[in-house]
Structures are given as C-alpha cells and as structure tokens.
Scaffold this active site. Structure first.
Site, PDB file in Angstrom:
ATOM      1  N   ARG A  14      36.148  40.813  46.531  1.00  0.00           N
ATOM      2  CA  ARG A  14      35.403  39.551  46.611  1.00  0.00           C
ATOM      3  C   ARG A  14      34.662  39.276  45.315  1.00  0.00           C
ATOM      4  O   ARG A  14      35.060  38.440  44.522  1.00  0.00           O
ATOM      5  CB  ARG A  14      34.438  39.575  47.816  1.00  0.00           C
ATOM      6  CG  ARG A  14      33.934  38.176  48.221  1.00  0.00           C
ATOM      7  CD  ARG A  14      32.781  37.658  47.390  1.00  0.00           C
ATOM      8  NE  ARG A  14      31.612  38.524  47.404  1.00  0.00           N
ATOM      9  CZ  ARG A  14      30.527  38.314  46.681  1.00  0.00           C
ATOM     10  NH1 ARG A  14      30.456  37.261  45.858  1.00  0.00           N
ATOM     11  NH2 ARG A  14      29.513  39.148  46.708  1.00  0.00           N
ATOM     12  N   ASP A  15      33.590  40.005  45.068  1.00  0.00           N
ATOM     13  CA  ASP A  15      32.793  39.772  43.864  1.00  0.00           C
ATOM     14  C   ASP A  15      33.628  40.014  42.616  1.00  0.00           C
ATOM     15  O   ASP A  15      33.453  39.338  41.599  1.00  0.00           O
ATOM     16  CB  ASP A  15      31.567  40.697  43.872  1.00  0.00           C
ATOM     17  CG  ASP A  15      30.443  40.195  42.978  1.00  0.00           C
ATOM     18  OD1 ASP A  15      30.621  39.156  42.334  1.00  0.00           O
ATOM     19  OD2 ASP A  15      29.391  40.846  42.924  1.00  0.00           O
ATOM     20  N   HIS A  17      22.899  46.559  44.656  1.00  0.00           N
ATOM     21  CA  HIS A  17      24.083  45.932  44.051  1.00  0.00           C
ATOM     22  C   HIS A  17      23.742  45.661  42.585  1.00  0.00           C
ATOM     23  O   HIS A  17      22.891  44.820  42.286  1.00  0.00           O
ATOM     24  CB  HIS A  17      24.366  44.627  44.810  1.00  0.00           C
ATOM     25  CG  HIS A  17      25.469  43.780  44.251  1.00  0.00           C
ATOM     26  ND1 HIS A  17      26.672  43.617  44.910  1.00  0.00           N
ATOM     27  CD2 HIS A  17      25.546  43.000  43.142  1.00  0.00           C
ATOM     28  CE1 HIS A  17      27.437  42.779  44.228  1.00  0.00           C
ATOM     29  NE2 HIS A  17      26.770  42.396  43.138  1.00  0.00           N
ATOM     30  N   HIS A  67      24.960  44.926  38.495  1.00  0.00           N
ATOM     31  CA  HIS A  67      25.937  44.519  37.483  1.00  0.00           C
ATOM     32  C   HIS A  67      25.647  45.308  36.208  1.00  0.00           C
ATOM     33  O   HIS A  67      24.522  45.742  35.965  1.00  0.00           O
ATOM     34  CB  HIS A  67      25.875  43.012  37.242  1.00  0.00           C
ATOM     35  CG  HIS A  67      26.475  42.213  38.359  1.00  0.00           C
ATOM     36  ND1 HIS A  67      27.676  41.554  38.248  1.00  0.00           N
ATOM     37  CD2 HIS A  67      26.052  41.989  39.623  1.00  0.00           C
ATOM     38  CE1 HIS A  67      27.967  40.950  39.390  1.00  0.00           C
ATOM     39  NE2 HIS A  67      26.992  41.200  40.242  1.00  0.00           N
ATOM     40  N   CYS A  77      29.680  36.389  38.480  1.00  0.00           N
ATOM     41  CA  CYS A  77      29.434  35.298  39.416  1.00  0.00           C
ATOM     42  C   CYS A  77      29.652  33.951  38.744  1.00  0.00           C
ATOM     43  O   CYS A  77      29.070  33.685  37.689  1.00  0.00           O
ATOM     44  CB  CYS A  77      27.998  35.391  39.944  1.00  0.00           C
ATOM     45  SG  CYS A  77      27.554  34.036  41.048  1.00  0.00           S
ATOM     46  N   ASN A  79      30.513  44.276  37.872  1.00  0.00           N
ATOM     47  CA  ASN A  79      29.696  45.201  38.633  1.00  0.00           C
ATOM     48  C   ASN A  79      29.843  46.621  38.081  1.00  0.00           C
ATOM     49  O   ASN A  79      30.758  46.906  37.316  1.00  0.00           O
ATOM     50  CB  ASN A  79      30.134  45.213  40.103  1.00  0.00           C
ATOM     51  CG  ASN A  79      29.917  43.886  40.792  1.00  0.00           C
ATOM     52  OD1 ASN A  79      30.605  42.916  40.525  1.00  0.00           O
ATOM     53  ND2 ASN A  79      28.962  43.848  41.685  1.00  0.00           N
TER      54      ASN A  79
END
Length: 304
Positions: free
Chosen positions: A14-15, A205, A207, A238, A247
């Site tokens: 996803r990300d 989470h 990055h 993003c 990430n």
C-alpha cells in the site's frame, strides 16, 4: 539477549506502491503480498479503499484481497471515511486503518478537512465499527513534523490519541510521515504516550528520508514499542506529503531487531526474495541499506 517478540506489519503493497510511477496489476500486487506472506510476516497492508482517480495504484484492492492465499496473516487496508470502511467490510478485510494528521494544514491539503472535521469522520467510523464488531486502528500522521507547518505540538498527538482510543480504535500508529523526526524526539514522545496509555495500543511508522529510520525505530523500541510498520525493499512515499521518501526497509528493520535479540518470526531468506521481487516489479525500489550485507551473511552461513 532479549527474546521478546516484535510484530512487523509490511506496508509495501500500500504505502510502498501508492506513489510509484509504475502501476502494478492486481496479479502483480497479489504476487508481492504472497511473497511477503511466504516470509512469515505476521501482518501485511494489502491496499486502500480510496478513490482510484486520486490513487490509481490502489484500484481494485478488493480483488487483490480475494486472491490471497495465506489465512494466517493479519491483512489490513487503509480507509479514508465511512464509505471506505463499508467497502472494506464488504470485502471482508480483517483490519482497517484510518488516518488523521496531527497538523491542521496537512489534513486540509490531504482530505480537504480541518483536524476537527477529520476527527469527527474517524469517530463516526469507529462507532459503526463497534456496532459491526470490526477492528479499526488509527494512524496519527505528521506526529513529529508537518511539511507545511514544521514541528508538531506533542500535545496535539496526545489529544488525538486519547480521542481515538476513547472512540474505540483498536490501536494507534504514530507516524513520522515525512521522516523528519530524530531519535531523541521519538523517545520523548513515545515514552510520554506509553506512560499515559500503556504500550499495548501503539505501533510506529517511520520514513527514512534522512537516513534516521532505523535509529528512530531503535528509540521507539527503547520506549517500549513492540509493533512497527516497514516496507519491503524500502518502498514508500506519500503523494500528498511533499518530501516524504521511502519507509524503513523491512529487511533492515528485521535485521536490526534480530541482531538485538528480539524475535520477529520473519524468515530472512524468503524476505530477501520478496525484496528482489519488489525491485523487479517496480523498477525503482533499491532494497534495504543492509541488503548486501544480509545476503553475504546468509551466503557465508550456507557455505560454512
């Protein structure tokens, strides 16, 4: 040596994929997710129930999910609102994830809502999920810094966390959306949150924009956090957050934790194969910063 368990949720599908120039097919996304499941990752974010016009890479997430083979993995998906929640519930997604930024401008730029409007949307979804007996977690984004406003007020992160937990969120993911935090800031905020709410609700989470992703993860571990997002091969970024890069790479995070004596349950050689696949499918992923070392280490082990 520490034998505590740390849970890794791979957000690459996803990300990791949402901001790639190449849009993968449903079959390719399923192939990537299945490769992660084969590495025994306990949790994987499979996609997002968002507008395909806004994020074309996430179209047909329901089809992706229905084609997956491993029932032992906790599969999740991002949802923006009640409509997204209803679509995810209809697809049978076990865990869904809301997102609210801790900075007002980020919410306005991302979803055209103020923070308070976004919070009301989140609370409406959480109320519906409670009635449906479904699990919904919430991401508090830009928890340390915002690309538009600069440093985030920690009190706002604490306030939103309290509201979301009171509203029924099954967990809270504290997100360094643009990779602007440093380890001291991470330890300060996460220690405060853990002291107020306990460690159980939280994941982090990070990055790796400034090559501090692993250092920040270490700071969170030192604060008592035992759940983390990571992205295979360091994919990420993003489309709505200027400056966000990939990430923390899953292979790097697993290596660090295992070297520290924590148990992730992840099979590293299978994870390296998943990293190779991510590189092959996207054409942009570079792999974790420690990937060459890990490959050489396992080659030497096999030859010994």
């Amino acid at each position: 040596m520490n034998s505590e368990k740390v849970v890794i949720n791979d957000v690459g599908p996803r990300d990791g994929l949402q901001n790639q120039p190449k849009i993968l097919s449903v079959a390719q996304r399923q192939q990537l997710i299945d490769s992660l499941a084969a590495a025994a990752l306990p949790a994987i974010e499979v996609g997002a129930f968002v507008s395909p016009k806004a994020v074309p890479a996430m179209a047909n997430t329901d089809e992706v999910f229905h084609g997956l083979e491993n029932p032992d993995v906790l599969y999740s998906a991002l949802i923006p609102n009640l409509r997204g929640y209803q679509a995810a519930e209809a697809a049978g997604i076990p865990l869904t994830s809301l997102v609210i930024a801790a900075s007002n401008t980020m919410n306005e730029q991302n979803i055209r809502m103020t923070t308070e409007q976004s919070l009301l949307v989140c609370l409406d979804v959480l109320k519906q999920a409670e009635q449906d007996n479904r699990r919904v977690q919430a991401y508090v984004a830009t928890a340390w810094a915002c690309p538009f406003e600069g440093q985030t007020n920690p009190e706002e992160v604490i306030r939103l966390t309290a509201k979301l937990l009171d509203g029924g969120a099954s967990g809270i993911v504290i997100a360094d959306t643009i990779g602007a935090a440093n380890p001291k800031q991470v330890k300060t905020l996460m220690t405060t949150l853990v002291s107020e709410f306990g460690s159980a609700p939280f994941a982090c989470h990070f990055h790796d924009t400034r090559a501090m992703g692993l250092a920040n993860a270490f700071a969170a571990v030192e604060s008592g956090i035992r759940k983390f997002d990571a992205s295979i091969a360091g994919l990420g970024g993003c489309p709505f957050a200027p400056g966000a890069s990939g990430n923390v790479a899953t292979e790097d995070l697993v290596m660090m934790l295992e070297q520290m004596g924590f148990k992730t349950g992840v099979h590293m050689q299978a994870l390296l194969a998943a990293s190779d696949l991510a590189i092959q499918l996207t054409g942009t992923a570079k792999g974790g910063k420690a990937k060459n070392w890990i490959e050489n280490y396992y080659h030497a082990q096999a030859s010994a």
